[in-house]
Enzyme design. Structure first.
Site, PDB file in Angstrom:
ATOM      1  N   GLU A   1     -15.317  -4.255  -5.115  1.00  0.00           N
ATOM      2  CA  GLU A   1     -15.691  -3.181  -4.569  1.00  0.00           C
ATOM      3  C   GLU A   1     -17.175  -3.014  -5.028  1.00  0.00           C
ATOM      4  OE1 GLU A   1     -13.290   0.097  -4.056  1.00  0.00           O
ATOM      5  OE2 GLU A   1     -11.750  -1.023  -2.907  1.00  0.00           O
TER       6      GLU A   1
ATOM      7  N   ARG B   1      -4.662  -0.020  -3.062  1.00  0.00           N
ATOM      8  CA  ARG B   1      -5.766  -0.847  -3.960  1.00  0.00           C
ATOM      9  C   ARG B   1      -5.727  -2.231  -3.446  1.00  0.00           C
ATOM     10  NH1 ARG B   1      -7.045   3.435  -5.454  1.00  0.00           N
ATOM     11  NH2 ARG B   1      -7.314   4.072  -7.420  1.00  0.00           N
TER      12      ARG B   1
ATOM     13  N   HIS C   1     -13.532   2.601   0.927  1.00  0.00           N
ATOM     14  CA  HIS C   1     -12.665   3.361   0.014  1.00  0.00           C
ATOM     15  C   HIS C   1     -12.823   4.853   0.170  1.00  0.00           C
ATOM     16  CE1 HIS C   1     -10.633   2.865  -4.076  1.00  0.00           C
ATOM     17  NE2 HIS C   1     -10.191   3.893  -3.504  1.00  0.00           N
TER      18      HIS C   1
ATOM     19  N   LEU D   1       7.064   4.807  -1.559  1.00  0.00           N
ATOM     20  CA  LEU D   1       7.371   6.046  -1.020  1.00  0.00           C
ATOM     21  C   LEU D   1       7.246   7.251  -1.875  1.00  0.00           C
ATOM     22  CD1 LEU D   1       8.309   6.749   1.883  1.00  0.00           C
ATOM     23  CD2 LEU D   1      10.532   7.400   0.855  1.00  0.00           C
TER      24      LEU D   1
ATOM     25  N   ARG E   1       4.277  10.122  -3.219  1.00  0.00           N
ATOM     26  CA  ARG E   1       3.398  11.195  -2.586  1.00  0.00           C
ATOM     27  C   ARG E   1       3.046  10.907  -1.025  1.00  0.00           C
ATOM     28  NH1 ARG E   1       1.892  12.762  -7.815  1.00  0.00           N
ATOM     29  NH2 ARG E   1       2.815  14.701  -8.519  1.00  0.00           N
TER      30      ARG E   1
END
Length: 311
Positions: free
Chosen positions: A263, A234, A282, A151, A153
């Protein structure tokens, strides 16, 4: 002599133009080799990173004149922080610019997942209209137990946007937010209780040694059958191989993944074959407005570190 700024991956032109007023700016080409990169950064005063190129100890050793690595975004897990600290290189991120954008994206992908919007679009294009009566029937968000892991931003921005949907909101974070609990009506649960209570799990944690594979076999065993998972944090927060097994068994009813352990996601990944898995490259923070804000934040922080006033 002007300060040299190296931009490792493309950023919006607004930030680049501001930097070019005061600095010599080198923009790396797409697919720059490791050897090229080591040469380019040798006399860089600032390195600007979007996180797609790993900045390990060897790269940092070659950045002999660097004062800082300025990250376009939040995550800094692609940087060897120990090596940067030993080299006296500050690592600075720019989290404020993308909070709302990622929160909006999270809500959008969640609804798309629950209501099978991707599958419905593909069905219409294939002439499979009558699937609307069978496997294209989705589920409501209203009334669901939604658990938010992290929790900060973004997690908080997501929670605020979920409140009007009349869901039961829960969160887990290392630090309890008593004021948020009171003001927003969100309930704190410990980690195990949250993942066992939630119909939907939204992941907004940073990637650290502590959170690596925080969702793996034991955690999946605790979850409800038919759980939905959205990860815009992530990729390595989830044990991807175990996630695939849980999708196969139906334990996970659907997943929306914007991030992956590797990735770009390899085309041969089993994740690409599931209709109930929504995959995006992403780009949760990639709106026109957010990319402009991020580029300007990066540019301003760079100039601040270099002690250059903006006229």
């Amino acid at each position: 002599m002007k300060h040299k700024v190296v931009i490792l991956e493309p950023i919006h032109k607004d930030g680049v133009e501001l930097l070019k007023k005061y600095c010599d700016v080198i923009e790396c080409r797409e697919g720059v080799s490791r050897e090229e990169l080591k040469n380019i950064i040798q006399d860089a005063n600032i390195i600007i990173s979007r996180g797609f190129i790993k900045i390990d100890a060897e790269i940092i050793r070659n950045a002999r004149k660097a004062k800082a690595i300025v990250v376009h975004g939040v995550g800094i897990d692609h940087i060897d922080l120990k090596a940067a600290n030993e080299a006296g290189i500050k690592v600075v991120n720019t989290p404020e610019a993308l909070t709302d954008t990622v929160a909006e994206f999270t809500i959008g992908t969640l609804i798309a997942l629950l209501r099978k919007i991707k599958q419905a679009d593909e069905a219409v294009r294939r002439g499979e209209w009558n699937r609307k009566y069978t496997d294209l029937v989705g589920v409501d968000l209203k009334g669901k137990n939604v658990g938010i892991l992290g929790l900060g931003r973004i997690g908080l921005a997501v929670a605020k946007r979920l409140k009007p949907f009349d869901v039961n909101l829960y969160y887990y974070d290392k630090i309890r937010k008593y004021d948020v609990e009171e003001n927003l009506g969100i309930r704190y649960l410990d980690f195990k209780e949250l993942i066992s209570t939630s119909d939907i799990i939204l992941i907004h944690l940073p990637l650290t040694e502590e959170t690596y594979h925080i969702i793996s076999r034991r955690e999946f065993e605790l979850m409800k059958n038919g759980v939905y998972i959205v990860n815009t944090g992530r990729g390595a927060l989830i044990d991807e191989a175990e996630l695939i097994k849980q999708i196969e068994t139906g334990k996970v009813a659907g997943a929306a993944l914007d991030v992956f352990e590797r990735e770009p996601l390899p085309q041969e990944s089993p994740l690409t074959k599931y209709e109930n898995v929504l995959l995006t490259p992403h780009l949760a923070a990639s709106s026109i407005e957010a990319l402009k804000r991020l580029s300007m934040d990066v540019a301003k922080k760079t100039l601040e570190i270099l002690g250059i006033p903006i006229s």
